[in-house]
Design an enzyme around this catalytic site. Structure first.
Site, PDB file in Angstrom:
ATOM      1  N   GLN A 114       0.844  -1.198   0.000  1.00  0.00           N
ATOM      2  CA  GLN A 114       0.000   0.000   0.000  1.00  0.00           C
ATOM      3  C   GLN A 114       0.877   1.245   0.000  1.00  0.00           C
ATOM      4  OE1 GLN A 114      -3.639  -0.374   2.719  1.00  0.00           O
ATOM      5  NE2 GLN A 114      -2.199  -1.708   3.720  1.00  0.00           N
ATOM      6  N   HIS A 134      -1.456   1.217  -4.343  1.00  0.00           N
ATOM      7  CA  HIS A 134      -1.864   2.621  -4.190  1.00  0.00           C
ATOM      8  C   HIS A 134      -0.958   3.573  -4.971  1.00  0.00           C
ATOM      9  CE1 HIS A 134      -4.176   1.555  -0.238  1.00  0.00           C
ATOM     10  NE2 HIS A 134      -4.850   1.238  -1.334  1.00  0.00           N
ATOM     11  N   CYS A 142      -1.379  13.329 -14.887  1.00  0.00           N
ATOM     12  CA  CYS A 142      -2.325  14.389 -15.232  1.00  0.00           C
ATOM     13  C   CYS A 142      -3.736  13.848 -15.057  1.00  0.00           C
ATOM     14  CB  CYS A 142      -2.104  14.842 -16.675  1.00  0.00           C
ATOM     15  SG  CYS A 142      -3.411  15.993 -17.196  1.00  0.00           S
ATOM     16  N   CYS A 145      -5.412  14.097 -18.983  1.00  0.00           N
ATOM     17  CA  CYS A 145      -4.970  13.251 -20.111  1.00  0.00           C
ATOM     18  C   CYS A 145      -4.219  12.006 -19.648  1.00  0.00           C
ATOM     19  CB  CYS A 145      -4.117  14.063 -21.094  1.00  0.00           C
ATOM     20  SG  CYS A 145      -2.451  14.455 -20.479  1.00  0.00           S
ATOM     21  N   ILE A 251       8.248  -4.036  13.910  1.00  0.00           N
ATOM     22  CA  ILE A 251       8.468  -4.630  12.588  1.00  0.00           C
ATOM     23  C   ILE A 251       9.949  -4.786  12.245  1.00  0.00           C
ATOM     24  CG2 ILE A 251       8.174  -4.101  10.110  1.00  0.00           C
ATOM     25  CD1 ILE A 251       5.412  -2.857  10.962  1.00  0.00           C
TER      26      ILE A 251
END
Ligand code: NAD
Length: 260
Positions: A114, A134, A142, A145, A251
């Site tokens: 993520q 993500h 953009c 476009c 962690i």
């Protein structure tokens, strides 16, 4: 599949021992990472005790597509804060490096992250094994476009005085190439992540509050298909009761210890 019953191992060092055994037994591992794996690299998470949103709930607006598109001042603030993001100087930590070793061992089916910081690639995990569900902060897109270009070139324009630089091709609004709230995920990325979760025999969720969907739904999908579930996170998540091991060890210690 392991013989360990879900919900029997509520965390701490015991959780780590069970997680290590499950990892040793597993042949095909899907890893789902969230912002918590990068806090040791100096990038704050959103919802942890020192999270960006915990400290400043206003910051959530910047990550909401409708607000970003509607509010020029908010975009100017967003570009200024992008200039100073701690992520530009961040380096992979021991957990990112341990996961790169897991990839090198051949056991990693897919690493779904993520995170938008690119630290798994920087740690040496083969980019073809990574799904950035993500998006990435290293590119801009953009909103008219869909043209993509490197973030660094756009930040140079901001440094040179453009407060809200428009797309060079069509004049549209530029945004980091990340998935904002209210924005659809890339369909191919979601398909790939869902397939991986349904094919693995261990899903290891690391550093995520598992509160953002559909990314968090990879946990019940893997569980439904018979995979063992290990959750490594400082705080409780909605899916802890489904897990075969819940690890509360930080962690940066837990992931290298699980690989040893
Ligand atoms: P989150 O902020 O919702 O949750 C992070 C979790 O990690 C928290 O529960 C926190 O307690 C835990 N945590 C933090 N540091 C830890 C440590 N060292 N050891 C153990 N646990 C730790 O993050 P999320 O679930 O990834 O959702 C936030 C969204 O924001 C994601 O979609 C992500 O894209 C984005 N985000 C990304 C980054 C990044 O790229 N590094 C940073 C912030 C937010």
């Amino acid at each position: 599949m392991s013989s360990v019953e879900p919900g029997r191992d509520p965390g701490g060092v015991t959780g780590l021992g069970v997680a290590r055994s499950l990892l040793a037994e597993a042949g095909s591992v899907v890893v789902l990472t969230g912002a918590g794996i990068s806090t040791d690299s100096g990038i704050p998470d959103f919802r942890g005790p020192n999270g960006v949103w915990t400290k400043n709930p206003e910051a959530e607006k910047v990550a909401t597509l409708a607000s970003y598109l509607a509010d020029t001042d908010l975009r100017r603030r967003a570009w200024r804060s992008r200039l100073n993001s701690p992520a530009w100087a961040a380096r992979p930590n021991a957990a990112h490096i341990a996961l790169a070793a897991l990839a090198a061992s051949g056991k990693l089916h897919t690493l779904v992250t993520q995170n938008i910081d690119g630290l798994h690639q920087a740690a040496g995990t083969d980019p073809s094994l990574i799904v950035e569900i993500h998006g990435t902060m290293h590119q801009v897109m953009c909103m008219t476009c869909d043209h993509r270009s490197p973030m660094e070139a756009t930040l140079d324009r901001v440094r040179a005085g453009e407060e809200d630089p428009p797309c060079h091709r069509c004049g549209g609004i530029l945004k980091s190439a990340t998935i904002s709230f209210g924005q659809d995920l890339v369909a191919g990325d979601l398909r790939r992540a869902t397939r991986a979760a349904s094919e693995c025999d261990l899903l290891l969720a690391i550093g995520s509050s598992l509160a953002v969907f559909p990314a968090a739904s990879l946990v019940p999908i893997a569980h439904h298909h018979g995979a063992a579930i290990v959750i490594v996170n400082a705080e409780e998540t909605e899916f802890d009761p489904m897990a075969h091991a819940v690890v509360r060890v930080p962690i940066g210690e837990a992931i290298p210890a699980m690989m040893s």
